[in-house]
Design an enzyme around this catalytic site. Structure first.
Site, mmCIF file in Angstrom:
data_model
loop_
_atom_site.group_PDB
_atom_site.id
_atom_site.type_symbol
_atom_site.label_atom_id
_atom_site.label_comp_id
_atom_site.label_asym_id
_atom_site.label_seq_id
_atom_site.Cartn_x
_atom_site.Cartn_y
_atom_site.Cartn_z
ATOM 1 N N LYS A 1 0.813 -1.224 0.000
ATOM 2 C CA LYS A 1 0.000 0.000 0.000
ATOM 3 C C LYS A 1 0.841 1.266 0.000
ATOM 4 C CE LYS A 1 -4.374 -1.907 1.123
ATOM 5 N NZ LYS A 1 -5.441 -2.175 2.072
ATOM 6 N N ARG B 1 -3.823 -9.851 4.931
ATOM 7 C CA ARG B 1 -4.186 -9.968 3.505
ATOM 8 C C ARG B 1 -2.979 -9.520 2.695
ATOM 9 N NH1 ARG B 1 -5.892 -6.614 -0.522
ATOM 10 N NH2 ARG B 1 -7.517 -7.384 -1.913
#
Ligand code: HH2
Length: 263
Positions: A205, A242
């Protein structure tokens, strides 16, 4: 939880075929690397992403879910905000509905989750994927995210979702600045303390690109930062991470656990 995206750039038959082949290959690779769950998504939630139609999303994810449930017993999670997509995915064998809108996208989301009886992941997001990167603001990001997740868990239970089937996710990167994300990662305690398994999605991210600007333009250069954040989550009591890189993350978690066991 290994991430499998079926979000083709091409809408031509050729492009779709190639992308679904690639998705099956990616899923098999993540299973071989030791994933415990596969999270399958047919709609990108990246900042600024456009939404796709229900029919298109179903056409992307259902063949993959059918292929995988036929060859593996691994639990499959469907990453969708659309109740009709979740219903079809669960009917095709998915066990978990991963909803970045915490069952808030449509009025039928809550009753659909209760009727399906699947596990649900309720994630926090400020705004929508299209708008969330604009100007996120919080007075107290940790308290606000925890209060939101507590409220959504209560709403799910009130609608008939079993408390044993609720997982929570602070939604790293969803309507949060890099500073908000880092503050949440430093203070996961109040979210873990809500008493439900916590899922954490930090892999590749943008906040990692803010910490290491040399990766600002390239998400797949963020493995080191992704693993560091996953380890921090595990130390804070997160149950599920995740990730795109299952093998490396499993190895890092195993070494961290071995060091803790030796201490
Ligand atoms: N992050 C993304 C998508 N789904 N679901 C949960 N529960 N938690 C997350 O943090 C999360 C999620 C990010 O999606 P996107 O940017 O589309 O890319 P990718 O799916 O490759 O991570």
């Amino acid at each position: 939880m290994g991430v499998v995206n079926v979000t083709p750039d091409s809408f031509s038959d050729g492009g779709k075929f190639l992308d679904s082949e690639a998705a099956v290959a990616q899923a098999r690779r993540l299973i071989a690397e030791g994933a415990d769950v596969l999270d399958i998504g047919g709609e990108s939630t990246r900042p600024g992403a456009e939404s796709v139609s229900e029919a298109e999303e179903l056409a992307r994810v259902l063949p993959l879910i059918e292929t995988l449930t036929a060859e593996s017993a691994l639990p499959i999670s469907i990453d969708t905000m659309k109740p009709a997509v979740a219903r079809a995915a669960v009917q095709a064998g998915a066990a978990i509905w991963n909803d970045v809108t915490a069952l808030g996208y449509a009025p039928e989301s809550l009753p659909t989750a209760a009727a399906l009886g699947c596990t649900v992941i309720l994630m926090h997001m400020q705004g929508t994927p299209r708008t969330m990167a604009r100007d996120p603001r919080y007075a107290d990001v940790v308290a606000e995210v925890a209060a939101f997740l507590d409220g959504r868990a209560r709403a799910a239970m009130a609608a008939g979702v079993s408390p044993a089937r609720i997982w929570l996710d602070p939604g790293i990167g969803f309507g949060k600045t890099a500073e908000h994300n880092l503050t949440l990662l430093a203070h996961l305690g109040p979210i873990v303390a809500l008493g439900f398994p916590v899922v954490l999605g930090v892999s590749r991210k943008r906040f990692i690109g803010a910490v290491d600007p040399s990766t600002a333009a390239r998400a797949d250069d963020r493995l080191g930062g992704s693993v560091a954040a996953a380890l921090a989550g595990a130390r804070a009591g997160v149950a599920v991470v995740r990730v795109h890189d299952v093998r490396e993350t499993r190895q890092a978690l195993a070494v961290q656990a071995a060091i803790e066991a030796a201490g």
